[in-house]
Design a protein around this motif. Structure first.
Motif, PDB file in Angstrom:
ATOM      1  N   SER A 107      94.726  60.069  13.700  1.00  0.00           N
ATOM      2  CA  SER A 107      93.461  60.922  14.062  1.00  0.00           C
ATOM      3  C   SER A 107      92.343  62.011  14.248  1.00  0.00           C
ATOM      4  O   SER A 107      93.405  62.908  13.486  1.00  0.00           O
ATOM      5  CB  SER A 107      93.431  60.546  16.030  1.00  0.00           C
ATOM      6  OG  SER A 107      93.671  61.614  16.147  1.00  0.00           O
ATOM      7  N   SER A 108      91.696  61.848  14.058  1.00  0.00           N
ATOM      8  CA  SER A 108      90.785  62.792  13.432  1.00  0.00           C
ATOM      9  C   SER A 108      90.420  64.062  14.884  1.00  0.00           C
ATOM     10  O   SER A 108      91.148  65.725  13.709  1.00  0.00           O
ATOM     11  CB  SER A 108      89.054  62.658  12.954  1.00  0.00           C
ATOM     12  OG  SER A 108      88.692  62.279  14.217  1.00  0.00           O
ATOM     13  N   ALA A 109      90.671  64.123  15.610  1.00  0.00           N
ATOM     14  CA  ALA A 109      90.920  64.871  16.378  1.00  0.00           C
ATOM     15  C   ALA A 109      92.383  65.367  16.713  1.00  0.00           C
ATOM     16  O   ALA A 109      92.357  66.385  16.897  1.00  0.00           O
ATOM     17  CB  ALA A 109      91.340  64.099  18.297  1.00  0.00           C
TER      18      ALA A 109
ATOM     19  N   LEU B 228      93.492  65.962  13.132  1.00  0.00           N
ATOM     20  CA  LEU B 228      94.051  66.944  12.573  1.00  0.00           C
ATOM     21  C   LEU B 228      92.795  68.209  13.246  1.00  0.00           C
ATOM     22  O   LEU B 228      93.566  69.169  12.064  1.00  0.00           O
ATOM     23  CB  LEU B 228      92.872  65.606  11.408  1.00  0.00           C
ATOM     24  CG  LEU B 228      93.472  65.192  10.526  1.00  0.00           C
ATOM     25  CD1 LEU B 228      92.509  64.485   9.833  1.00  0.00           C
ATOM     26  CD2 LEU B 228      95.374  64.979  10.410  1.00  0.00           C
ATOM     27  N   GLY B 229      91.934  67.785  14.021  1.00  0.00           N
ATOM     28  CA  GLY B 229      91.465  68.981  14.558  1.00  0.00           C
ATOM     29  C   GLY B 229      92.277  69.560  14.700  1.00  0.00           C
ATOM     30  O   GLY B 229      91.575  71.130  14.713  1.00  0.00           O
ATOM     31  N   ARG B 230      93.165  69.424  15.672  1.00  0.00           N
ATOM     32  CA  ARG B 230      93.927  69.696  16.667  1.00  0.00           C
ATOM     33  C   ARG B 230      94.774  70.618  15.109  1.00  0.00           C
ATOM     34  O   ARG B 230      95.368  71.908  16.571  1.00  0.00           O
ATOM     35  CB  ARG B 230      94.982  69.443  17.932  1.00  0.00           C
ATOM     36  CG  ARG B 230      93.741  68.138  18.861  1.00  0.00           C
ATOM     37  CD  ARG B 230      92.718  69.089  19.781  1.00  0.00           C
ATOM     38  NE  ARG B 230      92.524  68.517  20.836  1.00  0.00           N
ATOM     39  CZ  ARG B 230      92.661  68.790  21.681  1.00  0.00           C
ATOM     40  NH1 ARG B 230      93.681  68.882  21.921  1.00  0.00           N
ATOM     41  NH2 ARG B 230      91.496  67.959  23.052  1.00  0.00           N
TER      42      ARG B 230
ATOM     43  N   GLU C  88      88.748  55.095  14.074  1.00  0.00           N
ATOM     44  CA  GLU C  88      88.137  56.241  14.143  1.00  0.00           C
ATOM     45  C   GLU C  88      86.266  55.719  14.144  1.00  0.00           C
ATOM     46  O   GLU C  88      85.783  56.645  14.894  1.00  0.00           O
ATOM     47  CB  GLU C  88      87.335  57.216  12.580  1.00  0.00           C
ATOM     48  CG  GLU C  88      89.067  57.834  12.314  1.00  0.00           C
ATOM     49  CD  GLU C  88      89.547  58.851  12.981  1.00  0.00           C
ATOM     50  OE1 GLU C  88      88.685  59.798  14.190  1.00  0.00           O
ATOM     51  OE2 GLU C  88      90.352  59.317  13.273  1.00  0.00           O
TER      52      GLU C  88
ATOM     53  N   ARG D 164      84.882  65.191  11.610  1.00  0.00           N
ATOM     54  CA  ARG D 164      85.820  65.220  10.789  1.00  0.00           C
ATOM     55  C   ARG D 164      86.443  63.093  10.505  1.00  0.00           C
ATOM     56  O   ARG D 164      86.876  62.546   9.421  1.00  0.00           O
ATOM     57  CB  ARG D 164      87.225  65.801  11.041  1.00  0.00           C
ATOM     58  CG  ARG D 164      88.359  65.707   9.452  1.00  0.00           C
ATOM     59  CD  ARG D 164      89.598  66.620  10.059  1.00  0.00           C
ATOM     60  NE  ARG D 164      88.999  68.165   9.982  1.00  0.00           N
ATOM     61  CZ  ARG D 164      89.273  68.587  10.689  1.00  0.00           C
ATOM     62  NH1 ARG D 164      88.935  68.445  12.141  1.00  0.00           N
ATOM     63  NH2 ARG D 164      88.974  69.738  10.902  1.00  0.00           N
TER      64      ARG D 164
ATOM     65  N   ASN E  82      86.622  72.072  14.624  1.00  0.00           N
ATOM     66  CA  ASN E  82      88.103  71.750  14.976  1.00  0.00           C
ATOM     67  C   ASN E  82      88.509  71.314  16.384  1.00  0.00           C
ATOM     68  O   ASN E  82      89.627  70.698  15.814  1.00  0.00           O
ATOM     69  CB  ASN E  82      88.098  73.207  14.898  1.00  0.00           C
ATOM     70  CG  ASN E  82      87.875  73.869  13.745  1.00  0.00           C
ATOM     71  OD1 ASN E  82      88.130  73.569  12.148  1.00  0.00           O
ATOM     72  ND2 ASN E  82      87.680  75.200  13.294  1.00  0.00           N
ATOM     73  N   LEU E  83      87.727  70.716  16.925  1.00  0.00           N
ATOM     74  CA  LEU E  83      88.052  69.713  17.542  1.00  0.00           C
ATOM     75  C   LEU E  83      87.951  68.372  17.018  1.00  0.00           C
ATOM     76  O   LEU E  83      88.547  67.221  17.687  1.00  0.00           O
ATOM     77  CB  LEU E  83      87.767  69.736  19.287  1.00  0.00           C
ATOM     78  CG  LEU E  83      87.286  71.086  19.668  1.00  0.00           C
ATOM     79  CD1 LEU E  83      86.605  70.904  20.789  1.00  0.00           C
ATOM     80  CD2 LEU E  83      88.534  70.958  20.128  1.00  0.00           C
TER      81      LEU E  83
ATOM     82  N   PRO F 120      94.062  59.723  22.942  1.00  0.00           N
ATOM     83  CA  PRO F 120      93.527  61.313  23.658  1.00  0.00           C
ATOM     84  C   PRO F 120      94.601  62.116  24.419  1.00  0.00           C
ATOM     85  O   PRO F 120      95.099  63.059  24.438  1.00  0.00           O
ATOM     86  CB  PRO F 120      92.159  60.780  23.687  1.00  0.00           C
ATOM     87  CG  PRO F 120      91.575  59.681  23.370  1.00  0.00           C
ATOM     88  CD  PRO F 120      93.387  58.891  22.814  1.00  0.00           C
TER      89      PRO F 120
END
Lengths: 175, 128
Positions: free
Chosen positions: B67-69, B71-73, A81, A141, A136-137, B36
């Motif tokens: 990844s947090s990305a 999780l966001g998806r 991250e 987070r 949310n993208l 990504p």
């Protein structure tokens, strides 16, 4: 998602997550240098290089018995991250800009410094990203994952350097 | 099984999307979901799958890092499914991955099951 949870406009951050962001330490000065520097990697702002760097650092720390298996996986998430933030948000994907990754440690604790060449960020900006639709993208987070995965998390150089810190597991065994 | 067929069989991807009756099962076979580009591709395929079936089981048994990305998806996927009156559930989330989802707060929203069979049984028991 659970049958008992009613439909919502979007996912709301929990109070604990908001508190994590609100209490982020963002210092203007450089991070303290703990003990000696064991590793220093510099790589272009590209995911593939960041991935290799994270893998190398985590494998070294594990092979030196500084991390338990569980700590290894959690730190891998946190470090990914941190490096991802440096590439995407700090250097904004400009491959000519570098990301620096340093491992500092004394006999008891380690610090990982991840630095980019961006403009840094403030707690207010982090909260705005976290509360906004872009969360949310993934925005915001990642900070929560970092904060929840390591013992210490601080930012320096106005947010351009993040320091992930923890206690060496071999030091814990030595007592 | 005769009632299964690959939806994305023509394109080699590190995930397999299979329809099982009214449910789509997406099995992710890569241990690291950080890239990504891969996140974008998987997200695209999952949204397409949710648009073509009642419910989706996202199986993360083989995933060790996420990844947090991503999780966001997953949150956006869940929201999109909810809008259509459909469900997205996870299976095979254990160990550190479960801890990461807990830290990120997804455990409060997304139903998680031990494995695909348990997830399918739960969806069948409580049809949408």
């Amino acid at each position: 998602m659970n049958a008992s949870v009613p439909p919502t406009r979007g996912e709301e951050p929990t109070p604990n997550q908001l508190a994590m962001i609100e209490h982020l330490e963002i210092h203007a000065d450089a991070p303290p240098q703990r003990g000696i520097r064991h590793l220093h990697l510099s790589f272009p702002s590209a995911f593939v290089h960041g991935d290799d760097a994270v893998t190398l650092v985590i494998e070294r720390m594990h092979s030196w018995h500084w991390l338990t298996s569980e700590q290894t996986d959690l730190l891998a998430h946190a470090l990914h991250e941190a490096v991802g933030n440096a590439v995407v948000h700090g250097n904004r994907g400009h491959i000519e800009l570098t990301v620096e990754l340093e491992l500092w440690a004394d006999g008891q604790q380690w610090d990982l410094h991840v630095s980019d060449q961006g403009k840094g960020f403030s707690v207010r900006e982090a909260l705005r990203a976290f509360r906004g639709r872009r969360r949310n993208l993934g925005n915001g987070r990642g900070l929560v994952i970092m904060a929840g995965s390591v013992e210490r998390l601080t930012f320096h150089h106005g947010g351009r350097t993040v320091v992930l810190g923890g206690r060496r597991s071999d030091a814990l065994r030595r007592g | 099984m005769s009632h299964q067929h690959d939806i994305a069989a023509s394109e080699p991807t590190p995930w397999m999307i299979t329809r099982m009756g009214a449910v789509v099962v997406a099995e992710v076979m890569m241990p690291r979901l950080f890239d990504p580009v891969m996140v974008d591709r998987l997200d695209h395929d999952l949204h397409a799958a949710v648009g073509s079936a009642d419910d989706l089981v996202l199986d993360l048994t083989r995933v060790r890092y996420i990844s947090s990305a991503m999780l966001g998806r997953m949150v956006m996927l869940w929201m999109a499914a909810q809008k259509r009156g459909r469900r997205v559930v996870l299976s095979g989330v254990t160990g550190t991955l479960a801890e990461i989802l807990r830290i990120a707060g997804l455990h409060q929203r997304v139903q998680m099951h031990r494995d695909v069979a348990t997830a399918l049984a739960a969806l069948e028991t409580h049809p949408s």
